[in-house]
Design a protein around this motif. Structure first.
Motif, PDB file in Angstrom:
ATOM      1  N   THR A 175     -11.650   2.732   4.622  1.00 33.87           N
ATOM      2  CA  THR A 175     -12.745   1.786   4.813  1.00 33.87           C
ATOM      3  C   THR A 175     -12.203   0.634   5.634  1.00 33.87           C
ATOM      4  OG1 THR A 175     -13.590   2.396   2.671  1.00 33.87           O
ATOM      5  CG2 THR A 175     -14.478   0.387   3.634  1.00 33.87           C
ATOM      6  N   LYS A 210      -9.441  -0.311   2.411  1.00 30.99           N
ATOM      7  CA  LYS A 210      -9.313   0.657   1.323  1.00 30.99           C
ATOM      8  C   LYS A 210      -8.803   1.967   1.921  1.00 30.99           C
ATOM      9  CE  LYS A 210     -12.069   2.331  -2.597  1.00 30.99           C
ATOM     10  NZ  LYS A 210     -12.221   3.776  -2.376  1.00 30.99           N
ATOM     11  N   GLU A 215       0.838  -1.204   0.000  1.00 30.25           N
ATOM     12  CA  GLU A 215       0.000   0.000   0.000  1.00 30.25           C
ATOM     13  C   GLU A 215       0.871   1.252   0.000  1.00 30.25           C
ATOM     14  OE1 GLU A 215      -3.046  -0.515  -0.541  1.00 30.25           O
ATOM     15  OE2 GLU A 215      -3.849   1.522  -0.382  1.00 30.25           O
ATOM     16  N   ASP A 230      -7.782   6.035   0.871  1.00 27.13           N
ATOM     17  CA  ASP A 230      -7.655   7.145  -0.081  1.00 27.13           C
ATOM     18  C   ASP A 230      -7.079   8.337   0.654  1.00 27.13           C
ATOM     19  OD1 ASP A 230      -8.816   6.187  -2.579  1.00 27.13           O
ATOM     20  OD2 ASP A 230     -10.673   5.997  -1.397  1.00 27.13           O
ATOM     21  N   THR A 269     -16.451   3.459   7.537  1.00 27.12           N
ATOM     22  CA  THR A 269     -15.552   4.449   6.951  1.00 27.12           C
ATOM     23  C   THR A 269     -15.197   5.524   7.978  1.00 27.12           C
ATOM     24  OG1 THR A 269     -16.594   4.052   4.830  1.00 27.12           O
ATOM     25  CG2 THR A 269     -15.190   5.981   4.987  1.00 27.12           C
ATOM     26  N   ARG A 315      -7.693  -7.684   2.490  1.00 23.81           N
ATOM     27  CA  ARG A 315      -8.178  -7.315   1.161  1.00 23.81           C
ATOM     28  C   ARG A 315      -7.768  -5.924   0.705  1.00 23.81           C
ATOM     29  NH1 ARG A 315     -11.419 -11.397   2.630  1.00 23.81           N
ATOM     30  NH2 ARG A 315     -12.206 -10.217   4.385  1.00 23.81           N
ATOM     31  N   LEU A 316      -6.825  -5.292   1.429  1.00 26.48           N
ATOM     32  CA  LEU A 316      -6.378  -3.950   1.034  1.00 26.48           C
ATOM     33  C   LEU A 316      -5.743  -3.983  -0.355  1.00 26.48           C
ATOM     34  CD1 LEU A 316      -5.988  -0.999   1.824  1.00 26.48           C
ATOM     35  CD2 LEU A 316      -3.928  -1.648   3.082  1.00 26.48           C
ATOM     36  N   ASN A 317      -4.961  -5.005  -0.620  1.00 24.66           N
ATOM     37  CA  ASN A 317      -4.323  -5.132  -1.940  1.00 24.66           C
ATOM     38  C   ASN A 317      -3.694  -6.509  -2.042  1.00 24.66           C
ATOM     39  OD1 ASN A 317      -1.584  -5.240  -0.853  1.00 24.66           O
ATOM     40  ND2 ASN A 317      -1.872  -3.086  -0.367  1.00 24.66           N
TER      41      ASN A 317
END
Ligand SMILES: Cc1cc2nc3c(=O)[nH]c(=O)nc-3n(C[C@H](O)[C@H](O)[C@H](O)COP(=O)(O)OP(=O)(O)OC[C@H]3O[C@@H](n4cnc5c(N)ncnc54)[C@H](O)[C@@H]3O)c2cc1C
Ligand SMILES: Nc1ncnc2c1ncn2[C@@H]1O[C@H](COP(=O)(O)O)[C@@H](O)[C@H]1O
Lengths: 312, 248
Positions: free
Chosen positions: B156, B145, B45, B147, B165, B179-181
């Protein structure tokens, strides 16, 4: 003698069942008193539910608009203040408790004990490490507050037939404004809650798609079960993340767990070891899930699951 | 903006850990060691944020014994600019790790500290939260997630009830969920490049923080085992077996 403070978990005016499981762990300490702390903008409804839990001495409430959402860095300074005079501070090992309690421990300068599964003495506990492949016995120093999260699957919920007094308290704490709660996107479902359901039907990668998961839901609805999933099924987008069972998902202990199209990776098994009866349905007779299943059936889930649903 | 990443070495997640017969610990001799899977995700990330231009530098931080160098080189090969190795011969508790990381945060002044949500050896799930507390900064744990814009991170979080969130002011601590990446694979030329990247080593005693263990582990035991049960031949037999057990 132990004096325990349990941080209540709640949402939308409802006390989470995990709190009643923490009371069981506190009872195992043979505590002199067990108080439940409710932090909220409007704590009354939740406090009334907590007051009913058997074994609870008092319910303490801290009402503050800043407590409307469970922001760990906002709640922790208030809990650390309220913890004064208590020998133990407990919270459930849910995402709420895991997020929050280490902040309280850091403020008190004590090491936290995560996922307490058994109590051996007022300062001696058992907890799992390495995805549950080893259980350690840990002793916390007698001279400081024990801060611990309680592994909910290891403890039954106490009954709700009590009537403890509720007291509003105030604490002096500076609360940060650096974190803003934007909301929760909850999987809307009127099915039983995965963490407290007596029966759980789980699907894995073998189910193949979100549409195919329909047969899992149908079977679950027929017997009043909650629906769970393996990580692979969540990652593939068949079901939402909150259905994941396992080391990094939910650790559950239903009376009946049915694993359908799930291979049985150790990270998944960690989440279901405490289940009463495990049923496995898998087309691969060599799948590791059969090594721990109480009842196994080898075959194609697309044939078996509809047949099972019909037979019930 | 600079990003610091917690990068712990643990027993590989594929290893089935065995408890020593005398209960004094788990068998780690000759066992494969790897980066904590959640830390690989945290590092990925950070690298993506650098690739997007949000961050300018990514620094991996590992606390552990002197032989951690190969592990740290992996983090550099994945793409970190440099590394800090806090040398500690003893395994340390999450509170001690958080105190060490807090010292480094004060020294390096990162805009973001990314960690894994939990280390898969102690399964503690504490260090990020403790770091945020000591540092007096926001935390967003179990991130699925992230941003970042205008010095604010919108995160998130994967919570029991669904997806939550949070908006947090930077600097902040974010802990990575699965599940971030999906972390990238290390390529051969990157391994060569990593050899010349700087690793700063600091003796843990020189940081001036209390890292004494508070908890005493008296025993390691294997978990209660579940044994293989019965196999049924068809749905009818499954239903009758469940009925006999009172489960249907
Ligand atoms: C750090 C870390 C944490 C993890 N945490 C978790 C966790 O919390 N929970 C979790 O579940 N996993 C977790 N995992 C992932 C875990 O290692 C496995 O990858 C995952 O559990 C596999 O899911 P699965 O059994 O659904 O898929 P697979 O292993 O692919 O198995 C699918 C099974 O379906 C069967 N099948 C296929 N088609 C059919 C059919 N038509 N009829 C009947 N059977 C069929 C196959 O025989 C196979 O056994 C984690 C991994 C890591 C690295
Ligand atoms: N020794 C360490 N070195 C580097 N990072 C660490 C160390 N210990 C913990 N961390 C970080 O803290 C996270 C959570 O660890 P834990 O609280 O032990 O579950 C890990 O995923 C790492 O990112």
């Amino acid at each position: 003698m132990s004096k325990v403070l349990i941080v209540a978990e709640h949402f939308d005016g409802h006390l989470n069942a995990a709190t009643a499981r923490c009371v069981s762990a506190a009872l195992a300490l043979k505590a002199q008193s067990i108080d439940v702390l409710v932090l909220s903008d409007a704590p009354d409804a939740v406090a009334a539910q907590a007051a009913k839990l058997d074994g609870v001495s008092r319910v303490l409430t801290i009402a503050n608009a800043a407590n409307a959402a469970p922001i760990a860095q906002v709640l922790a300074p208030q809990i650390a203040k309220a913890a004064n005079g208590y020998s133990h501070v407990f919270a459930p090992s849910t995402t709420f408790g895991k997020d929050l309690l280490p902040c309280v421990a850091a403020l008190l300068g004590v090491a936290q004990i995560s996922d307490v599964m058994a109590v051996e003495g007022s300062h001696v506990f058992q907890r799992p490490i390495y995805a549950g492949n080893a259980i350690i016995t840990v002793q916390a120093p007698a001279a400081q507050t024990v801060v611990a999260t309680i592994r909910t699957a290891s403890w039954p919920a106490v009954a709700a037939a009590g009537n403890a007094p509720v007291e509003a308290i105030t604490v002096e704490a500076t609360l940060p404004t650096h974190t803003r709660y934007q909301g929760l996107q909850a999987g809307s479902s009127d099915r039983p809650d995965l963490q407290s359901a007596a029966k759980v039907i789980s699907g894995g990668r073998g189910v193949g798609s979100a549409e195919n998961f329909g047969i899992i839901y149908k079977l679950a609805d027929k017997i009043g079960a909650a629906v769970g999933a393996s990580r692979a099924a969540v990652d593939a987008g068949y079901v939402p993340n909150e259905l994941q069972v396992g080391q990094t998902g939910k650790i559950i202990a239903p009376e009946l767990y049915v694993a359908i199209g799930i291979s049985g990776a150790i990270q998944h098994l960690t989440g279901i070891k405490d289940a009463g009866t495990i049923v496995a349905i898998n087309k691969d007779a060599e799948a590791p899930i059969f090594e721990i299943a109480d009842i196994g059936l080898v075959g194609d889930l697309f044939k078996i699951v509809p047949e099972l649903e019909q037979a019930l | 903006m600079k990003i610091l990443v917690g990068y712990k070495r643990v027993v590989d997640y594929n290893v089935r850990i065995q408890v020593k017969p005398d209960g004094s610990g788990v068998i780690t001799d000759g066992v494969k060691l790897s980066a904590n899977p959640f830390d690989d995700i945290a590092l990925e990330e950070a690298l993506r944020l650098r690739e997007k231009g949000v961050a300018s530098e990514v620094v991996v931080v590992a606390i552990g014994p002197a032989d951690l160098t190969a592990h740290i080189r992996n983090g550099l090969a994945m793409g970190a600019n440099r590394a800090i190795h806090v040398v500690s011969d003893q395994p340390i508790e999450p509170l001690a790790a958080a105190r060490v990381l807090h010292k480094l945060a004060e020294k390096e002044k990162p805009g973001l500290f990314l960690l894994g949500k939990q280390a898969i050896d102690d399964d503690a799930n504490q260090t990020g939260q403790m770091l945020a507390t000591l540092w007096g900064r926001p935390q967003a744990t179990f991130a699925g997630k992230v941003d970042i814009a205008d010095n604010v991170a919108t995160v998130t979080r994967e919570v029991d009830a669904g997806l939550e969130t949070l908006e947090v002011d930077l600097p902040a601590v974010i802990t990575a969920d699965l599940r971030l990446n999906e972390p990238r694979f290390i390529k051969l030329p990157d391994i060569m490049k990593a050899k010349s990247k700087p690793i700063e080593t600091i003796a843990i005693a020189d940081l001036g923080v209390d890292t004494t263990a508070q908890l005493r582990i008296s025993r390691h035991a294997p978990p209660p085992t579940r044994s293989r049960g019965v196999m049924v031949k068809d749905v009818a037999e499954l239903v009758s077996t469940l009925k006999a057990k009172g489960l249907l």
